[in-house]
Design a protein around this motif. Structure first.
Motif, PDB file in Angstrom:
ATOM      1  N   VAL A 171       1.051  -1.188  -0.024  1.00 43.64           N
ATOM      2  CA  VAL A 171       0.059  -0.028   0.066  1.00 43.64           C
ATOM      3  C   VAL A 171       1.020   1.167  -0.009  1.00 43.64           C
ATOM      4  O   VAL A 171       1.912   1.197   0.678  1.00 43.64           O
ATOM      5  CB  VAL A 171      -1.059   0.074   1.243  1.00 43.64           C
ATOM      6  CG1 VAL A 171      -0.142  -0.047   2.650  1.00 43.64           C
ATOM      7  CG2 VAL A 171      -1.775   1.221   1.349  1.00 43.64           C
ATOM      8  N   ALA A 172       0.593   2.229  -0.788  1.00 43.78           N
ATOM      9  CA  ALA A 172       1.182   3.458  -0.900  1.00 43.78           C
ATOM     10  C   ALA A 172       0.139   4.661  -0.251  1.00 43.78           C
ATOM     11  O   ALA A 172      -1.064   4.736  -0.674  1.00 43.78           O
ATOM     12  CB  ALA A 172       1.710   3.901  -2.236  1.00 43.78           C
ATOM     13  N   ALA A 173       0.907   5.669   0.120  1.00 42.58           N
ATOM     14  CA  ALA A 173      -0.007   6.818   0.771  1.00 42.58           C
ATOM     15  C   ALA A 173       1.002   8.241   0.720  1.00 42.58           C
ATOM     16  O   ALA A 173       2.171   8.201   0.776  1.00 42.58           O
ATOM     17  CB  ALA A 173      -0.335   6.681   1.944  1.00 42.58           C
ATOM     18  N   THR A 174       0.269   9.253   0.555  1.00 43.68           N
ATOM     19  CA  THR A 174       1.104  10.665   0.682  1.00 43.68           C
ATOM     20  C   THR A 174       0.963  10.970   2.069  1.00 43.68           C
ATOM     21  O   THR A 174       0.095  10.825   2.922  1.00 43.68           O
ATOM     22  CB  THR A 174       0.030  11.559  -0.297  1.00 43.68           C
ATOM     23  OG1 THR A 174       0.020  11.149  -1.603  1.00 43.68           O
ATOM     24  CG2 THR A 174       0.907  12.900  -0.218  1.00 43.68           C
ATOM     25  N   THR A 175       2.224  11.571   2.172  1.00 46.32           N
ATOM     26  CA  THR A 175       2.349  12.383   3.494  1.00 46.32           C
ATOM     27  C   THR A 175       2.716  13.831   3.319  1.00 46.32           C
ATOM     28  O   THR A 175       2.723  14.317   2.188  1.00 46.32           O
ATOM     29  CB  THR A 175       3.599  11.668   4.289  1.00 46.32           C
ATOM     30  OG1 THR A 175       4.798  11.784   3.849  1.00 46.32           O
ATOM     31  CG2 THR A 175       3.323  10.099   4.648  1.00 46.32           C
ATOM     32  N   SER A 176       3.115  14.369   4.378  1.00 47.89           N
ATOM     33  CA  SER A 176       3.358  15.886   4.117  1.00 47.89           C
ATOM     34  C   SER A 176       4.679  16.020   3.526  1.00 47.89           C
ATOM     35  O   SER A 176       5.114  17.109   3.144  1.00 47.89           O
ATOM     36  CB  SER A 176       3.201  16.454   5.698  1.00 47.89           C
ATOM     37  OG  SER A 176       4.228  15.829   6.609  1.00 47.89           O
ATOM     38  N   THR A 177       5.393  14.866   3.544  1.00 51.34           N
ATOM     39  CA  THR A 177       6.940  15.023   3.097  1.00 51.34           C
ATOM     40  C   THR A 177       7.319  14.414   1.971  1.00 51.34           C
ATOM     41  O   THR A 177       8.373  14.396   1.417  1.00 51.34           O
ATOM     42  CB  THR A 177       8.008  14.628   4.203  1.00 51.34           C
ATOM     43  OG1 THR A 177       7.697  13.347   4.848  1.00 51.34           O
ATOM     44  CG2 THR A 177       7.631  15.459   5.440  1.00 51.34           C
ATOM     45  N   GLY A 178       5.995  13.332   1.620  1.00 44.46           N
ATOM     46  CA  GLY A 178       6.439  12.735   0.457  1.00 44.46           C
ATOM     47  C   GLY A 178       5.489  11.463   0.145  1.00 44.46           C
ATOM     48  O   GLY A 178       4.100  11.693   0.637  1.00 44.46           O
ATOM     49  N   ILE A 179       6.122  10.240  -0.302  1.00 39.57           N
ATOM     50  CA  ILE A 179       5.310   9.226  -0.685  1.00 39.57           C
ATOM     51  C   ILE A 179       5.878   8.219   0.256  1.00 39.57           C
ATOM     52  O   ILE A 179       7.056   7.770   0.161  1.00 39.57           O
ATOM     53  CB  ILE A 179       5.161   8.627  -1.979  1.00 39.57           C
ATOM     54  CG1 ILE A 179       4.100   9.976  -2.779  1.00 39.57           C
ATOM     55  CG2 ILE A 179       4.300   7.510  -2.114  1.00 39.57           C
ATOM     56  CD1 ILE A 179       4.176   9.571  -4.084  1.00 39.57           C
ATOM     57  N   SER A 180       5.019   7.177   1.140  1.00 40.45           N
ATOM     58  CA  SER A 180       5.443   6.121   1.925  1.00 40.45           C
ATOM     59  C   SER A 180       4.684   4.766   1.469  1.00 40.45           C
ATOM     60  O   SER A 180       3.568   4.829   0.970  1.00 40.45           O
ATOM     61  CB  SER A 180       5.142   6.279   3.480  1.00 40.45           C
ATOM     62  OG  SER A 180       6.059   7.321   3.823  1.00 40.45           O
ATOM     63  N   VAL A 181       5.375   3.632   1.653  1.00 37.29           N
ATOM     64  CA  VAL A 181       5.035   2.483   1.417  1.00 37.29           C
ATOM     65  C   VAL A 181       4.921   1.361   2.473  1.00 37.29           C
ATOM     66  O   VAL A 181       5.884   1.621   3.166  1.00 37.29           O
ATOM     67  CB  VAL A 181       5.586   1.756   0.237  1.00 37.29           C
ATOM     68  CG1 VAL A 181       5.393   2.660  -1.046  1.00 37.29           C
ATOM     69  CG2 VAL A 181       6.776   1.533   0.412  1.00 37.29           C
ATOM     70  N   ALA A 182       4.155   0.445   2.373  1.00 39.93           N
ATOM     71  CA  ALA A 182       4.300  -0.568   3.594  1.00 39.93           C
ATOM     72  C   ALA A 182       3.738  -1.803   2.895  1.00 39.93           C
ATOM     73  O   ALA A 182       2.581  -1.843   2.142  1.00 39.93           O
ATOM     74  CB  ALA A 182       3.184  -0.259   4.759  1.00 39.93           C
ATOM     75  N   LYS A 183       4.514  -2.839   3.089  1.00 37.73           N
ATOM     76  CA  LYS A 183       4.088  -4.232   2.733  1.00 37.73           C
ATOM     77  C   LYS A 183       3.013  -4.673   3.593  1.00 37.73           C
ATOM     78  O   LYS A 183       2.922  -4.606   4.712  1.00 37.73           O
ATOM     79  CB  LYS A 183       5.279  -5.124   2.840  1.00 37.73           C
ATOM     80  CG  LYS A 183       5.244  -6.517   2.099  1.00 37.73           C
ATOM     81  CD  LYS A 183       6.518  -7.342   2.436  1.00 37.73           C
ATOM     82  CE  LYS A 183       6.219  -8.774   1.733  1.00 37.73           C
ATOM     83  NZ  LYS A 183       7.709  -9.492   1.829  1.00 37.73           N
ATOM     84  N   LEU A 184       1.983  -5.623   2.886  1.00 36.96           N
ATOM     85  CA  LEU A 184       0.756  -6.117   3.490  1.00 36.96           C
ATOM     86  C   LEU A 184       1.012  -7.199   4.110  1.00 36.96           C
ATOM     87  O   LEU A 184       0.673  -8.244   3.443  1.00 36.96           O
ATOM     88  CB  LEU A 184      -0.280  -5.824   2.396  1.00 36.96           C
ATOM     89  CG  LEU A 184      -1.035  -4.739   1.716  1.00 36.96           C
ATOM     90  CD1 LEU A 184      -1.989  -5.168   0.943  1.00 36.96           C
ATOM     91  CD2 LEU A 184      -1.446  -3.678   2.945  1.00 36.96           C
ATOM     92  N   ALA A 185       1.795  -7.242   5.187  1.00 35.94           N
ATOM     93  CA  ALA A 185       2.371  -8.357   5.970  1.00 35.94           C
ATOM     94  C   ALA A 185       2.578  -8.205   7.270  1.00 35.94           C
ATOM     95  O   ALA A 185       3.072  -6.803   7.788  1.00 35.94           O
ATOM     96  CB  ALA A 185       3.521  -9.174   5.262  1.00 35.94           C
ATOM     97  N   PRO A 186       2.501  -9.039   8.276  1.00 40.75           N
ATOM     98  CA  PRO A 186       2.776  -8.568   9.612  1.00 40.75           C
ATOM     99  C   PRO A 186       4.171  -7.994  10.026  1.00 40.75           C
ATOM    100  O   PRO A 186       4.125  -7.101  10.785  1.00 40.75           O
ATOM    101  CB  PRO A 186       2.622 -10.244  10.343  1.00 40.75           C
ATOM    102  CG  PRO A 186       1.775 -10.788   9.287  1.00 40.75           C
ATOM    103  CD  PRO A 186       2.086 -10.455   7.968  1.00 40.75           C
ATOM    104  N   GLU A 187       5.297  -8.298   9.156  1.00 41.53           N
ATOM    105  CA  GLU A 187       6.401  -7.672   9.478  1.00 41.53           C
ATOM    106  C   GLU A 187       6.541  -6.525   8.276  1.00 41.53           C
ATOM    107  O   GLU A 187       7.655  -5.764   8.456  1.00 41.53           O
ATOM    108  CB  GLU A 187       7.707  -8.660   8.744  1.00 41.53           C
ATOM    109  CG  GLU A 187       7.618  -9.011   7.359  1.00 41.53           C
ATOM    110  CD  GLU A 187       6.551 -10.069   6.888  1.00 41.53           C
ATOM    111  OE1 GLU A 187       7.011 -10.393   5.677  1.00 41.53           O
ATOM    112  OE2 GLU A 187       5.692 -10.377   7.436  1.00 41.53           O
TER     113      GLU A 187
END
Length: 555
Positions: free
Chosen positions: A342-358
């Motif tokens: 999943v990706a999302a916009t923040t106040s400083t850029g774009i962040s991503v996170a893996k769809l997994a517990p870790e």
């Protein structure tokens, strides 16, 4: 008997034949001695409509000088049916020359690559006619090209989806929308496949797509064998032992025929020089079109949730499923892989996170002028840096980037959104508040480039494009805000065909996939997620409150 009053039509019947479509063919007649100037002009236009089937009539409307200079080549101009023929004054008192003005509203043009381009505006053309003793009037000059009415096009042409292979490594089918003229001398199946052997339209040139048919391939015959089988005999330099070519060629033929209601539901037997090549059965589906998945998601308090058939169904694993402030413009990568993000916009850029517990949130693109992120089928994340004028690509699989991708046509434009279609080729770009363009990711020895831009729609001053979403590989949903409310339209990116979708409340965000359309609606009771019903006329609430940002993979 041919009536002397003007042209007429003949129905071409193909009842029961799965390879063709019935249509009406225009039968034009030569200019008549008793016709006046206006009748002659209307007869000329009818002769243009009939020209591809019978090129002998139109030249009889022209003087020798006009005929020597005229050519049917070039785009076909499509005008509205009710065109006017207006006599010009002062008239030639000798009666030797009649000056007329043809006035109409232009509808579209059909380009030489068979693409259909809607347009609007007035179409005014002067015509000089001379009287020929005992033969009626003749036209002294005629601009190059054919002019058809909208009814002519609806009668003789059919919107047709051709399928080519994507030029990237994903090797999916990409649809190319054209207008093909029905021919009395061949089946529509042959018309489709003959066009499929030719290059794609300009919208997909430059390596955006490829074809499995090598140059020199010919269609020797197409026949209907029995009730359930269509036999196609090819010739040319096809390697019968190349299984990858066989698979992709099979897909191009199957989809190009069945998606146009030709040979649908029938076995396709392909021959090469009269010898068996392969057999394709209608139930075979190898995921050549969008296979990103149509599971629905939504966001509540910054956490990504699954959506069940009738409502909430749980949260995604890892930090992406935990509440979080300051994140927006969520988007999901391709579903069903070990590396779904999943990706999302923040106040400083774009962040991503893996769809997994870790999984962990990680900022991968820095900047404050970035368009909402969009995923590509190959797993890469894209955005446009509006402050610096760069198209950026980040690949989570390698961790490298972001790298710049060439997009020279976007330089200097106010890019507000960029959405990659699920075919991995087409890209929707909004500029400013009022314009949507469709481009394509092309490929050559120098690398990947975003180009081939064509205007899809432009709203009037005072209206604003609020959101866009790919409904499927050939349709874009466009939400427009107006003073009186909102307009939601589904537009075919190949020919501009537009269908309106009714709205019940204030729509703030769109998501679509697999024929489903979800919307985030703002009501007096708060924000809720609703789904468009199959009738395409009404909506049903799925998440009544405390939820927004509906999502589909790659949406």
């Amino acid at each position: 008997m041919i009536p002397v009053s003007g042209p007429y039509t003949v129905s071409e019947v193909g009842a029961g034949d799965p390879l063709t479509k019935s249509f009406q063919r225009m039968i034009a007649i030569p200019p008549q001695e008793g016709w006046g100037p206006e009748e002659t002009i209307r007869g000329l236009q009818a002769a243009m409509a009939a020209y591809p089937d019978d090129p002998t009539i139109l030249p009889q409307y022209l003087t020798a000088e006009a005929l020597a200079k005229w050519s049917p080549a070039g785009p076909v101009t499509v005008i509205e049916d009710g065109f006017e023929v207006v006599p010009q004054t002062p008239r030639d008192t000798t009666g030797a020359v009649e000056k007329l003005q043809v006035k109409a509203q232009v509808v579209a043009s059909i380009k030489e690559d068979d693409s259909y381009a809607p347009t609007a505006g007035s179409w005014d053309r002067p015509f000089d006619l001379v009287k020929v003793q005992g033969s009626g009037y003749r036209v002294k000059s005629l601009p190059t090209g054919l002019v058809l009415t909208n009814s002519d096009v609806m009668r003789a042409y059919r919107p047709t989806n051709l399928y080519y292979m994507s030029g990237n490594s994903q090797k999916q089918l990409v649809v190319d929308r054209v207008r093909l003229r029905l021919k009395p001398t061949e089946s529509f199946a042959q018309t489709i496949l003959e066009r499929l052997l030719k290059p794609q339209t300009a919208a997909l040139e430059g390596g955006a797509v490829t074809s499995s048919f090598p140059p020199g391939t010919k269609i020797e015959s197409i026949r209907w064998s029995g009730e359930e089988r269509v036999v196609i005999n090819l010739s040319g330099p096809i390697d019968a032992n190349d299984l990858s070519t066989e698979d992709s060629l099979r897909a191009q033929v199957r989809y190009s025929l069945s998606k146009n209601e030709v040979a649908k539901g029938r076995v396709i037997e392909m021959q090469l020089d009269g010898e068996p090549y392969f057999i394709d059965r209608p139930e075979s589906d190898e995921g050549w079109l969008d296979d990103s998945g149509d599971s629905a998601y939504y966001v509540s308090k910054g956490a990504v949730h699954y959506m069940g058939k009738d409502g909430p169904a749980g949260v995604v694993p890892g930090p992406a499923g935990q509440p979080r402030d300051g994140y927006s413009n969520y988007t999901l990568s391709k579903e069903g892989t070990a590396t779904s993000f999943v990706a999302a916009t923040t106040s400083t850029g774009i962040s991503v996170a893996k769809l997994a517990p870790e999984g962990q949130w990680q900022e991968v693109i820095q900047g404050t002028g970035l368009t909402p992120p969009t995923w590509h089928q190959d797993g890469s994340l894209w955005t446009y840096d509006t402050k610096n004028g760069f198209l950026l690509r980040y690949d989570p699989a390698t961790g490298r980037g972001p790298e710049r991708v060439s997009a020279p046509k976007l330089q200097g434009l106010d890019v507000t959104r960029l959405r990659i279609a699920r075919d991995g080729v087409r890209v929707a770009v909004t500029t400013g508040k009022n314009t949507v363009q469709i481009g394509a990711l092309t490929h050559d020895v120098s690398g990947t480039m975003l180009g081939n831009f064509q205007s899809l729609t432009t709203t009037e001053t005072g209206k604003e494009i609020l959101d866009v979403a790919w409904a499927d590989d050939e349709h874009l949903l466009v939400l427009v805000g107006i003073k009186a409310g909102q307009i939601l339209s589904q537009i075919n990116v190949g020919d501009g065909e537009t269908v309106g979708i009714p709205l019940e409340d204030q729509l703030t965000r769109l998501a679509a996939a697999g024929g489903r359309v979800l919307g985030e609606f703002s009501t007096d009771q708060g924000v809720k997620v609703m789904e468009l019903n199959q009738d395409r006329q009404s909506w049903t609430a799925k998440i009544e409150q405390g939820a927004g940002t509906p999502l589909f993979p790659l949406g």
